[in-house]
Design an enzyme around this catalytic site. Structure first.
Site, PDB file in Angstrom:
ATOM      1  CG  ASP A  67     -34.875 -18.132   6.200  1.00 42.37           C
ATOM      2  OD1 ASP A  67     -35.887 -18.423   6.851  1.00 42.37           O
ATOM      3  OD2 ASP A  67     -33.794 -17.834   6.725  1.00 42.37           O
ATOM      4  CG  ASN A 136     -22.223 -17.679   9.489  1.00 40.91           C
ATOM      5  OD1 ASN A 136     -23.300 -17.185   9.810  1.00 40.91           O
ATOM      6  ND2 ASN A 136     -22.102 -18.530   8.492  1.00 40.91           N
ATOM      7  CG  HIS A 138     -26.673 -17.073   8.889  1.00 38.45           C
ATOM      8  ND1 HIS A 138     -25.988 -18.145   9.398  1.00 38.45           N
ATOM      9  CD2 HIS A 138     -27.970 -17.295   9.221  1.00 38.45           C
ATOM     10  CE1 HIS A 138     -26.825 -18.974  10.008  1.00 38.45           C
ATOM     11  NE2 HIS A 138     -28.037 -18.470   9.918  1.00 38.45           N
ATOM     12  CD  GLU A 143     -24.696 -19.307   5.444  1.00 41.06           C
ATOM     13  OE1 GLU A 143     -24.202 -18.608   6.347  1.00 41.06           O
ATOM     14  OE2 GLU A 143     -25.089 -20.477   5.622  1.00 41.06           O
TER      15      GLU A 143
HETATM   16  C1  GLP Z   1     -31.271 -20.040  10.873  1.00 42.40           C
HETATM   17  C2  GLP Z   1     -32.283 -19.120  10.163  1.00 42.40           C
HETATM   18  C3  GLP Z   1     -32.124 -17.699  10.598  1.00 42.40           C
HETATM   19  C4  GLP Z   1     -31.874 -17.673  12.090  1.00 42.40           C
HETATM   20  C5  GLP Z   1     -30.518 -18.243  12.382  1.00 42.40           C
HETATM   21  C6  GLP Z   1     -30.215 -18.406  13.858  1.00 42.40           C
HETATM   22  O1  GLP Z   1     -30.566 -20.869  10.065  1.00 42.40           O
HETATM   23  N1  GLP Z   1     -32.331 -19.196   8.750  1.00 42.40           N
HETATM   24  O2  GLP Z   1     -33.266 -16.953  10.221  1.00 42.40           O
HETATM   25  O3  GLP Z   1     -31.919 -16.370  12.572  1.00 42.40           O
HETATM   26  O4  GLP Z   1     -30.282 -19.426  11.668  1.00 42.40           O
HETATM   27  O5  GLP Z   1     -30.930 -19.445  14.406  1.00 42.40           O
HETATM   28  P1  GLP Z   1     -31.132 -19.685  15.961  1.00 42.40           P
HETATM   29  O6  GLP Z   1     -32.097 -18.656  16.413  1.00 42.40           O
HETATM   30  O7  GLP Z   1     -31.690 -21.083  16.062  1.00 42.40           O
HETATM   31  O8  GLP Z   1     -29.800 -19.542  16.596  1.00 42.40           O
END
Ligand code: GLP
Length: 242
Positions: A67, A136, A138, A143
């Site tokens: 992303d 959540n 994702h 989302e």
């Molecule tokens: C982000 C990314 C995801 C990631 C998630 C969790 O927004 N787009 O690819 O896996 O949220 O992030 P974190 O590892 O900082 O908890």
């Protein structure tokens, strides 16, 4: 889904790097799907340490990131392009021509999504997809409510996702409201998936994922339908008795 529980984030990062390195050594032309966020940082650190010690080569590897924020220049310090350059790409011998990240700073975002999805399809969906998970549920920036058939698309970030990522920006107002993300259908095309889950804040999400109930309101639950998923979770993320 195979679950490996390790003691803490340090162990998780070591195990994840070991897992990826094994695949790279077995298939030096591997196509990797890569993730950003806080969770994989330690994994990338260990990949770089291994590169310095053992010179494992990234020369023939192709990577696709999951992303990118809409509206940030690729050189912006919070762009995922910049994250990947700083945590991995600038530190190993990868060929930047084989590195792909959606460009969220183009005028025709729809065209960019189609182009990106086609590139992944041309690579047969990829060999190994690394994933983190949001509170959540994702994955990537898919989302809750995203279609399980979705391909690469523009998505509006939920408030909870923007709040979670505000720690990297000066204020929440600066967190982009939209992103390009590889879709759930595209993620499922990867031959294998490695999901990393760390910390107490992910406990509820992990328990819901492990319940095996597949539901579009919890995007990660689609992984229960994939034949080759490994989850590495630390003890803090695993519910007692679960
Ligand atoms: C982000 C990314 C995801 C990631 C998630 C969790 O927004 N787009 O690819 O896996 O949220 O992030 P974190 O590892 O900082 O908890």
């Amino acid at each position: 889904m195979q679950l490996m529980v390790v003691k803490n984030y340090h162990e998780l990062s070591l195990e994840a790097a070991k897992f990826i390195l094994k695949k790279i050594r077995r298939l030096p032309t591997i196509t990797l799907g890569l993730a950003t966020g806080g969770t994989p940082k330690g994994t990338y650190e260990n990949l770089v340490l291994d590169y310095e010690r053992n010179q494992t080569s990234y020369r023939d590897i192709t990577t696709f990131n999951l992303d990118e924020y809409v509206g940030l220049e690729p050189t912006h310090q919070n762009s995922y392009r910049c994250y990947m350059d700083n945590h991995l790409f600038n530190l190993v011998n990868i060929n930047k021509n084989n590195v792909f990240i959606p460009n969220g700073n183009v005028s025709d975002l729809e065209k960019e999504c189609k182009r990106y999805d086609q590139l992944i399809k041309d690579k047969g969906g990829g060999d190994l997809q690394l994933l983190g998970i949001g509170k959540n549920g994702h994955i990537g920036f898919n989302e809750p409510g995203t279609s399980f058939e979705s391909t690469t698309h523009v998505t509006e970030l939920t408030l909870s996702t923007r709040e979670a990522n505000a720690r990297y920006f000066e204020s929440i107002e600066q967190v982009p409201t939209h992103a390009i993300t590889v879709g759930l259908g595209t993620i499922m095309q990867s031959k294998e998936i490695l999901l990393l889950v760390s910390g107490e804040s992910k406990k509820v999400a992990l328990a819901r994922l492990l319940s095996g109930k597949v539901d579009e309101h919890f995007p990660a639950s689609i992984l229960a339908n994939h034949p080759n998923v490994t989850i590495i979770a630390d003890e803090a993320a695993v519910s007692k008795g679960g």
